[in-house]
Scaffold this motif. Structure first.
Motif, PDB file in Angstrom:
ATOM      1  N   PHE A 112       0.848  -1.189   0.000  1.00 24.15           N
ATOM      2  CA  PHE A 112       0.000   0.000   0.000  1.00 24.15           C
ATOM      3  C   PHE A 112       0.882   1.237   0.000  1.00 24.15           C
ATOM      4  O   PHE A 112       1.887   1.280   0.708  1.00 24.15           O
ATOM      5  N   LEU A 113       0.516   2.252  -0.774  1.00 23.44           N
ATOM      6  CA  LEU A 113       1.232   3.525  -0.799  1.00 23.44           C
ATOM      7  C   LEU A 113       0.267   4.621  -0.378  1.00 23.44           C
ATOM      8  O   LEU A 113      -0.768   4.814  -1.014  1.00 23.44           O
ATOM      9  N   ALA A 114       0.599   5.315   0.708  1.00 27.22           N
ATOM     10  CA  ALA A 114      -0.240   6.416   1.188  1.00 27.22           C
ATOM     11  C   ALA A 114       0.627   7.429   1.930  1.00 27.22           C
ATOM     12  O   ALA A 114       1.483   7.045   2.739  1.00 27.22           O
ATOM     13  N   ASP A 115       0.408   8.690   1.647  1.00 27.73           N
ATOM     14  CA  ASP A 115       1.090   9.785   2.344  1.00 27.73           C
ATOM     15  C   ASP A 115       2.608   9.657   2.316  1.00 27.73           C
ATOM     16  O   ASP A 115       3.288   9.961   3.301  1.00 27.73           O
ATOM     17  N   GLY A 116       3.161   9.178   1.198  1.00 27.18           N
ATOM     18  CA  GLY A 116       4.613   9.076   1.062  1.00 27.18           C
ATOM     19  C   GLY A 116       5.236   7.900   1.790  1.00 27.18           C
ATOM     20  O   GLY A 116       6.456   7.852   1.941  1.00 27.18           O
ATOM     21  N   VAL A 117       4.419   6.956   2.241  1.00 23.88           N
ATOM     22  CA  VAL A 117       4.925   5.772   2.941  1.00 23.88           C
ATOM     23  C   VAL A 117       4.444   4.529   2.206  1.00 23.88           C
ATOM     24  O   VAL A 117       3.247   4.347   1.992  1.00 23.88           O
ATOM     25  N   LEU A 118       5.395   3.681   1.801  1.00 23.64           N
ATOM     26  CA  LEU A 118       5.078   2.399   1.204  1.00 23.64           C
ATOM     27  C   LEU A 118       5.055   1.367   2.326  1.00 23.64           C
ATOM     28  O   LEU A 118       6.047   1.202   3.040  1.00 23.64           O
ATOM     29  N   THR A 119       3.917   0.713   2.508  1.00 20.94           N
ATOM     30  CA  THR A 119       3.762  -0.285   3.556  1.00 20.94           C
ATOM     31  C   THR A 119       3.557  -1.648   2.916  1.00 20.94           C
ATOM     32  O   THR A 119       2.684  -1.810   2.067  1.00 20.94           O
ATOM     33  N   LEU A 120       4.374  -2.603   3.327  1.00 15.73           N
ATOM     34  CA  LEU A 120       4.240  -3.983   2.876  1.00 15.73           C
ATOM     35  C   LEU A 120       3.859  -4.827   4.078  1.00 15.73           C
ATOM     36  O   LEU A 120       4.482  -4.726   5.137  1.00 15.73           O
ATOM     37  N   ARG A 121       2.837  -5.648   3.920  1.00 17.48           N
ATOM     38  CA  ARG A 121       2.390  -6.533   4.994  1.00 17.48           C
ATOM     39  C   ARG A 121       2.550  -7.973   4.520  1.00 17.48           C
ATOM     40  O   ARG A 121       2.015  -8.341   3.480  1.00 17.48           O
TER      41      ARG A 121
END
Length: 144
Positions: A112-121
């Motif tokens: 997920f990419l939101a608010d300049g942060v790429l989050t991988l779960r």
């Protein structure tokens, strides 16, 4: 003594940037390497990368043989009537690689990419839980 030697290229680069900007041009941009947090939770691994200014189409996440690779790039784009004076932010390509533990379920990886942060779960595989076996009672006995 070692710290002084390491500081020479940095100081040299700063002088070049200041002198370059005084004459109306910028020299080189610093290499872009995102900051990363990796958190192990009870049921998942979470990767968080700071990628401000990186567009979704400039990011790629792949998983092969438990090796997670995250690639991307951020490019400076000047407007038609703009002149770059000094580039204080970093630009360019990056590539990060992590080997996932065997307990990670790479098939369920989500990004997920939101608010300049790429989050991988990455969920963890369900562990085989010990279970209690009920012992039946009755009049039947095992024969010998």
């Amino acid at each position: 003594m070692l710290a002084t030697l390491d500081a020479v290229p940095v100081l040299d680069g700063l002088i070049d940037d200041v002198m370059g900007s005084a004459f109306g041009y910028a020299t080189k941009a610093a290499v872009f390497t995102p900051s990363v947090d990796i958190i192990s939770k009870e049921r998942e691994l979470v990767f968080q990368l700071d990628v401000p200014g990186v567009k979704q189409e400039n990011l790629a996440v792949t998983l092969e043989n438990r090796v997670l690779t995250i690639k991307g790039w951020r490019k400076y784009e000047a407007g038609p009537n703009e002149q770059q004076m000094l580039l204080g932010r970093s630009y360019g390509e990056f590539s990060l690689r992590y080997t996932l533990p065997e307990s990670a379920d790479g098939e369920q990886l989500a990004a997920f990419l939101a608010d300049g942060v790429l989050t991988l779960r990455v969920p963890k595989l369900a562990k085989a839980q010990p279970r209690k076996i009920q012992i039946g009672g009755g009049s039947t006995q095992l024969s010998r």
